[in-house]
Design a protein around this motif. Structure first.
Motif, mmCIF file in Angstrom:
data_model
loop_
_atom_site.group_PDB
_atom_site.id
_atom_site.type_symbol
_atom_site.label_atom_id
_atom_site.label_comp_id
_atom_site.label_asym_id
_atom_site.label_seq_id
_atom_site.Cartn_x
_atom_site.Cartn_y
_atom_site.Cartn_z
ATOM 1 N N SER A 151 0.829 -1.203 0.000
ATOM 2 C CA SER A 151 0.000 0.000 0.000
ATOM 3 C C SER A 151 0.867 1.258 0.000
ATOM 4 N N ASN A 152 0.444 2.260 -0.776
ATOM 5 C CA ASN A 152 1.175 3.524 -0.859
ATOM 6 C C ASN A 152 0.745 4.443 0.280
ATOM 7 N N ARG A 153 0.931 3.974 1.489
ATOM 8 C CA ARG A 153 0.613 4.766 2.674
ATOM 9 C C ARG A 153 1.845 4.803 3.565
ATOM 10 N N PHE A 154 1.832 5.699 4.525
ATOM 11 C CA PHE A 154 3.049 5.959 5.272
ATOM 12 C C PHE A 154 2.834 5.685 6.753
ATOM 13 N N GLN A 155 3.799 5.006 7.342
ATOM 14 C CA GLN A 155 3.713 4.607 8.741
ATOM 15 C C GLN A 155 3.816 5.833 9.651
ATOM 16 N N GLY A 156 2.680 6.357 10.086
ATOM 17 C CA GLY A 156 2.663 7.447 11.044
ATOM 18 C C GLY A 156 3.351 8.710 10.580
ATOM 19 N N GLU A 157 3.588 8.846 9.287
ATOM 20 C CA GLU A 157 4.320 9.997 8.782
ATOM 21 C C GLU A 157 3.349 11.094 8.380
ATOM 22 N N ARG A 158 3.613 12.306 8.835
ATOM 23 C CA ARG A 158 2.763 13.432 8.468
ATOM 24 C C ARG A 158 3.248 13.982 7.133
ATOM 25 N N ASN A 159 2.387 13.984 6.153
ATOM 26 C CA ASN A 159 2.799 14.308 4.805
ATOM 27 C C ASN A 159 2.944 15.802 4.569
ATOM 28 N N ALA A 160 4.005 16.174 3.876
ATOM 29 C CA ALA A 160 4.122 17.536 3.366
ATOM 30 C C ALA A 160 3.140 17.712 2.218
ATOM 31 N N ILE A 161 2.729 18.966 1.960
ATOM 32 C CA ILE A 161 1.774 19.225 0.888
ATOM 33 C C ILE A 161 2.326 18.741 -0.450
ATOM 34 N N GLN A 162 3.622 18.925 -0.678
ATOM 35 C CA GLN A 162 4.237 18.460 -1.928
ATOM 36 C C GLN A 162 4.046 16.957 -2.091
ATOM 37 N N THR A 163 4.222 16.203 -1.000
ATOM 38 C CA THR A 163 4.045 14.754 -1.066
ATOM 39 C C THR A 163 2.611 14.394 -1.393
ATOM 40 N N ILE A 164 1.665 15.080 -0.767
ATOM 41 C CA ILE A 164 0.251 14.830 -1.040
ATOM 42 C C ILE A 164 -0.067 15.147 -2.500
ATOM 43 N N PHE A 165 0.436 16.288 -2.978
ATOM 44 C CA PHE A 165 0.201 16.647 -4.380
ATOM 45 C C PHE A 165 0.772 15.592 -5.311
ATOM 46 N N ASP A 166 1.961 15.085 -5.015
ATOM 47 C CA ASP A 166 2.588 14.083 -5.869
ATOM 48 C C ASP A 166 1.737 12.816 -5.962
ATOM 49 N N ILE A 167 1.080 12.449 -4.852
ATOM 50 C CA ILE A 167 0.198 11.277 -4.859
ATOM 51 C C ILE A 167 -0.978 11.520 -5.799
ATOM 52 N N TYR A 168 -1.570 12.714 -5.706
ATOM 53 C CA TYR A 168 -2.679 13.064 -6.609
ATOM 54 C C TYR A 168 -2.206 13.086 -8.062
ATOM 55 N N LYS A 169 -1.065 13.711 -8.298
ATOM 56 C CA LYS A 169 -0.558 13.834 -9.666
ATOM 57 C C LYS A 169 -0.348 12.469 -10.301
ATOM 58 N N GLU A 170 0.224 11.549 -9.545
ATOM 59 C CA GLU A 170 0.452 10.203 -10.071
ATOM 60 C C GLU A 170 -0.853 9.557 -10.514
ATOM 61 N N LYS A 171 -1.895 9.668 -9.662
ATOM 62 C CA LYS A 171 -3.195 9.081 -9.982
ATOM 63 C C LYS A 171 -3.842 9.783 -11.167
ATOM 64 N N ILE A 172 -3.812 11.110 -11.164
ATOM 65 C CA ILE A 172 -4.460 11.874 -12.238
ATOM 66 C C ILE A 172 -3.807 11.575 -13.575
ATOM 67 N N ASP A 173 -2.486 11.588 -13.621
ATOM 68 C CA ASP A 173 -1.781 11.308 -14.873
ATOM 69 C C ASP A 173 -2.072 9.901 -15.364
ATOM 70 N N GLN A 174 -2.065 8.968 -14.442
ATOM 71 C CA GLN A 174 -2.290 7.566 -14.808
ATOM 72 C C GLN A 174 -3.687 7.360 -15.379
ATOM 73 N N VAL A 175 -4.686 7.911 -14.711
ATOM 74 C CA VAL A 175 -6.075 7.654 -15.099
ATOM 75 C C VAL A 175 -6.508 8.493 -16.296
ATOM 76 N N LEU A 176 -6.126 9.761 -16.318
ATOM 77 C CA LEU A 176 -6.675 10.680 -17.313
ATOM 78 C C LEU A 176 -5.804 10.864 -18.551
ATOM 79 N N PHE A 177 -4.499 10.640 -18.437
ATOM 80 C CA PHE A 177 -3.620 10.996 -19.545
ATOM 81 C C PHE A 177 -2.711 9.875 -20.042
ATOM 82 N N ASP A 178 -2.212 9.028 -19.158
ATOM 83 C CA ASP A 178 -1.165 8.082 -19.537
ATOM 84 C C ASP A 178 -1.674 6.704 -19.941
ATOM 85 N N ALA A 179 -2.794 6.294 -19.386
ATOM 86 C CA ALA A 179 -3.309 4.957 -19.686
ATOM 87 C C ALA A 179 -3.653 4.846 -21.179
#
Length: 295
Positions: A151-179
């Protein structure tokens, strides 16, 4: 037998309206009058019950009381809202449950000025476009669940906004543009509607994608919460700034985002009842599977 049901809750809009919808169903099933008391709610101020600042009317045959004096006279003997009285605990269990839940919620009419703003934004920005909704709740300082397996989750780690954005970007690119069958590859009339509590997330998103709709709203400084919760870095000065801007204004802006998300055609989301109402609404905007949980 007690004739009234007392509803009071101090949580974000998604959770508050989820419980209010269940309370309305319970009262209608049991022919009870409902006492709706927003005093003490983050969106209220002082000793006033500000329900009518945000909502116009509830379409129901039961008695609904919001007057503070009447509530105080009746609440002592009224049945108190609790999880044991939830009529639909999981609206996503079936299409029938989703429809019943959303139809009940839809009878809680938002205030006319808020509805007008929602309609104006839809007409100006949503009309004739394919709207991809992005709901990213970030600045409460949530701690993600423990990592399990792959799972792409983090053990008790508080995410920086950049990290959260990167997770969204990966999903958005994969689903909407790259597939191979990504359906936005040949589409030029799409826009992203971004609903978030972080200005940094908005800035990162607009820089990466463009075609972005963001409502005018208050953004708490990084680490200072969301408007309904105080963050670890909230200072007296920051709290005063928020109070000056106005808690009521912040709450209304959040409601605008809450309802606009329900008019999107595809949804990228994290875990929050704020965005679950989109799934309850379902067709014609998008099937329940037309959503991606980003973390």
């Amino acid at each position: 037998m007690n004739d009234y049901y007392y509803f009071s809750r101090d949580t974000g809009w998604g959770d508050t309206l989820w419980h209010l919808t269940n309370a309305l169903m319970y009262c209608e099933q049991n022919n009870k009058g409902m006492l709706i008391d927003m005093r003490g709610h983050w969106a209220s101020k002082g000793d006033s019950n500000l329900f009518t600042e945000y909502f116009h009317h509830i379409d129901t045959d039961i008695e609904v009381i919001i007057n503070e004096e009447y509530i105080d006279q009746l609440k002592k003997d009224a049945e108190k809202h609790s999880d044991s009285r939830l009529v639909i605990k999981n609206p996503l269990k079936s299409k029938e449950e989703s429809k019943k839940f959303y139809d009940t919620f839809d009878r809680i009419s938002v205030h006319g000025t808020i509805a007008k703003e929602i309609d104006e934004i839809r007409e100006k920005y949503f009309a004739a476009n394919y709207i991809v909704g992005v709901h990213a709740r970030t600045s409460n300082g949530e701690v993600l669940p423990p990592r399990t397996g792959n799972s792409n989750r983090f053990q008790g780690e508080r995410n920086a906004i950049q990290t959260i954005f990167d997770i969204y970007k990966e999903k958005i690119d994969q689903v909407l543009f790259d597939a191979p069958r990504a359906f936005l590859k040949a589409c030029d009339n799409y826009k992203f509607f971004v609903a978030t509590d972080s200005k940094q997330f908005v800035d990162l998103f607009e820089k990466e994608y463009g075609n972005t709709i963001v409502t005018e709203r208050y953004f708490a400084p990084p680490g200072c919460g969301t408007g309904h919760e105080k963050g670890e870095q909230s200072t007296e000065i920051q709290i005063q700034m928020e109070e000056k801007y106005g808690r009521i204004n912040i709450a209304k802006e959040a409601l605008v985002d809450f309802y606009l998300l329900q008019y999107t055609n595809f949804l990228f989301k994290n875990f929050s009842r704020f965005n679950e109402f989109c799934l309850y609404k379902g067709i014609p905007n998008f099937h329940i599977n037309f959503q991606e949980k980003c973390y």
